[in-house]
Design a protein around this motif. Structure first.
Motif, PDB file in Angstrom:
ATOM      1  N   VAL A   1      20.910  42.989  11.234  1.00 21.81           N
ATOM      2  CA  VAL A   1      20.529  41.586  11.368  1.00 21.81           C
ATOM      3  C   VAL A   1      19.045  41.364  11.653  1.00 21.81           C
ATOM      4  N   SER A   2      18.320  42.419  12.030  1.00 19.42           N
ATOM      5  CA  SER A   2      16.886  42.257  12.289  1.00 19.42           C
ATOM      6  C   SER A   2      16.044  42.652  11.079  1.00 19.42           C
ATOM      7  N   SER A   3      16.687  43.010   9.995  1.00 21.52           N
ATOM      8  CA  SER A   3      15.974  43.468   8.796  1.00 21.52           C
ATOM      9  C   SER A   3      15.251  42.311   8.096  1.00 21.52           C
ATOM     10  N   ALA A   4      14.264  42.687   7.329  1.00 25.18           N
ATOM     11  CA  ALA A   4      13.526  41.694   6.529  1.00 25.18           C
ATOM     12  C   ALA A   4      14.464  40.991   5.557  1.00 25.18           C
TER      13      ALA A   4
ATOM     14  N   ARG B   1      11.585  49.786  26.811  1.00 24.50           N
ATOM     15  CA  ARG B   1      11.197  49.447  25.438  1.00 24.50           C
ATOM     16  C   ARG B   1      11.778  48.093  25.073  1.00 24.50           C
ATOM     17  N   GLY B   2      11.396  47.601  23.907  1.00 26.16           N
ATOM     18  CA  GLY B   2      11.967  46.381  23.384  1.00 26.16           C
ATOM     19  C   GLY B   2      13.193  46.697  22.557  1.00 26.16           C
ATOM     20  N   GLN B   3      14.176  45.817  22.636  1.00 27.66           N
ATOM     21  CA  GLN B   3      15.325  45.947  21.750  1.00 27.66           C
ATOM     22  C   GLN B   3      14.877  45.699  20.310  1.00 27.66           C
TER      23      GLN B   3
ATOM     24  N   ILE C   1       6.024  43.837  16.723  1.00 25.11           N
ATOM     25  CA  ILE C   1       5.686  44.082  18.126  1.00 25.11           C
ATOM     26  C   ILE C   1       6.485  45.263  18.647  1.00 25.11           C
ATOM     27  N   SER C   2       5.845  46.040  19.505  1.00 19.74           N
ATOM     28  CA  SER C   2       6.524  47.164  20.123  1.00 19.74           C
ATOM     29  C   SER C   2       5.884  47.460  21.472  1.00 19.74           C
ATOM     30  N   VAL C   3       6.672  48.038  22.360  1.00 21.32           N
ATOM     31  CA  VAL C   3       6.138  48.483  23.649  1.00 21.32           C
ATOM     32  C   VAL C   3       5.472  49.831  23.393  1.00 21.32           C
ATOM     33  N   ASN C   4       4.272  49.743  22.874  1.00 20.03           N
ATOM     34  CA  ASN C   4       3.388  50.871  22.590  1.00 20.03           C
ATOM     35  C   ASN C   4       1.977  50.369  22.851  1.00 20.03           C
ATOM     36  N   ASP C   5       0.992  51.244  22.713  1.00 27.12           N
ATOM     37  CA  ASP C   5      -0.386  50.784  22.857  1.00 27.12           C
ATOM     38  C   ASP C   5      -0.943  50.377  21.495  1.00 27.12           C
ATOM     39  N   ALA C   6      -2.045  49.644  21.514  1.00 31.12           N
ATOM     40  CA  ALA C   6      -2.623  49.096  20.282  1.00 31.12           C
ATOM     41  C   ALA C   6      -3.113  50.194  19.340  1.00 31.12           C
ATOM     42  N   PHE C   7      -3.557  51.326  19.880  1.00 31.56           N
ATOM     43  CA  PHE C   7      -4.022  52.418  19.019  1.00 31.56           C
ATOM     44  C   PHE C   7      -2.859  52.991  18.210  1.00 31.56           C
TER      45      PHE C   7
ATOM     46  N   PHE D   1       9.169  40.605  14.452  1.00 26.45           N
ATOM     47  CA  PHE D   1      10.228  41.589  14.629  1.00 26.45           C
ATOM     48  C   PHE D   1       9.777  42.643  15.621  1.00 26.45           C
ATOM     49  N   SER D   2      10.730  43.144  16.380  1.00 27.87           N
ATOM     50  CA  SER D   2      10.476  44.111  17.435  1.00 27.87           C
ATOM     51  C   SER D   2      11.181  45.414  17.108  1.00 27.87           C
ATOM     52  N   VAL D   3      10.458  46.496  17.365  1.00 26.25           N
ATOM     53  CA  VAL D   3      11.031  47.831  17.165  1.00 26.25           C
ATOM     54  C   VAL D   3      10.966  48.596  18.490  1.00 26.25           C
ATOM     55  N   PRO D   4      11.920  49.488  18.744  1.00 28.77           N
ATOM     56  CA  PRO D   4      11.891  50.264  19.983  1.00 28.77           C
ATOM     57  C   PRO D   4      10.695  51.206  20.077  1.00 28.77           C
ATOM     58  N   GLY D   5      10.190  51.676  18.944  1.00 33.03           N
ATOM     59  CA  GLY D   5       9.042  52.576  19.004  1.00 33.03           C
ATOM     60  C   GLY D   5       8.393  52.801  17.658  1.00 33.03           C
ATOM     61  N   ALA D   6       7.065  52.793  17.656  1.00 32.77           N
ATOM     62  CA  ALA D   6       6.322  53.125  16.441  1.00 32.77           C
ATOM     63  C   ALA D   6       6.604  54.578  16.059  1.00 32.77           C
ATOM     64  N   PHE D   7       6.609  54.832  14.782  1.00 31.46           N
ATOM     65  CA  PHE D   7       6.798  56.171  14.219  1.00 31.46           C
ATOM     66  C   PHE D   7       8.190  56.750  14.465  1.00 31.46           C
ATOM     67  N   THR D   8       9.126  55.955  14.981  1.00 28.85           N
ATOM     68  CA  THR D   8      10.487  56.454  15.164  1.00 28.85           C
ATOM     69  C   THR D   8      11.247  56.322  13.839  1.00 28.85           C
TER      70      THR D   8
END
Length: 161
Positions: A150-153, A124-126, A75-81, A39-46
């Motif tokens: 529709v992208s939910s667990a 970012r990723g959709q 997965i997200s368009v963020n860095d690994a840290f 699953f893809s999220v637009p941003g971590a911590f959003t």
């Protein structure tokens, strides 16, 4: 062109957040010979990503594994840290693998990028989820902008039953 059900996952090298730090992982290592819920999220911590999307997969990880899913990947368009810190804050350890697509190369290869520049976030990723079996997309669930359904667990669990 956007990836679709029946397509093979494109080749790419991503970065996995690990205890030892950022570690490269290829899509072949991640998907070949395995069943993966991605699953893809637009941003971590959003807000939606932190309150609903990631927790849904963390809380349902046992149910996914009982349905034959080898690994759950966020997965997200963020860095690994950032992905590692977000995973720790969400108690995702051993439940969801946190993967960074820092340059959006994989996301662009999927055709699932979005321009969030008006929010100061750049490319970012959709928000989407997909079930990948042996490197081939078996299910694909792409959200409409601003939506979370529709992208939910929970939705994906219904597709496994």
């Amino acid at each position: 062109m956007t990836i679709k059900v029946g397509d093979t996952i494109p080749s790419a090298t991503l970065i996995k957040a690990s205890e030892a730090g950022p570690a490269p992982i290829t899509t072949a290592e991640l998907f070949d010979g395995r069943t993966v819920a991605l699953f893809s999220v637009p941003g971590a911590f959003t807000p939606t990503c932190s309150a609903k999307h990631l927790p849904g997969f963390v809380n349902n990880s046992g149910a996914f594994k009982s349905q034959g899913v080898d690994e759950i990947v966020c997965i997200s368009v963020n860095d690994a840290f950032v992905m590692g810190a977000w995973g720790k804050s969400a108690s995702a350890d051993d439940k969801v693998t946190m993967i960074a697509d820092g340059n959006a190369e994989f996301t662009k290869a999927l055709g699932l990028e979005m321009d969030a520049s008006k929010f100061g976030m750049g490319i970012r990723g959709q928000r989407f989820s997909m079930l990948v079996k042996n490197g081939v997309v078996a299910q694909l669930n792409v959200e409409e902008p601003g939506a979370f359904a529709v992208s939910s667990a929970e939705h994906m669990m219904g597709q496994l039953a």
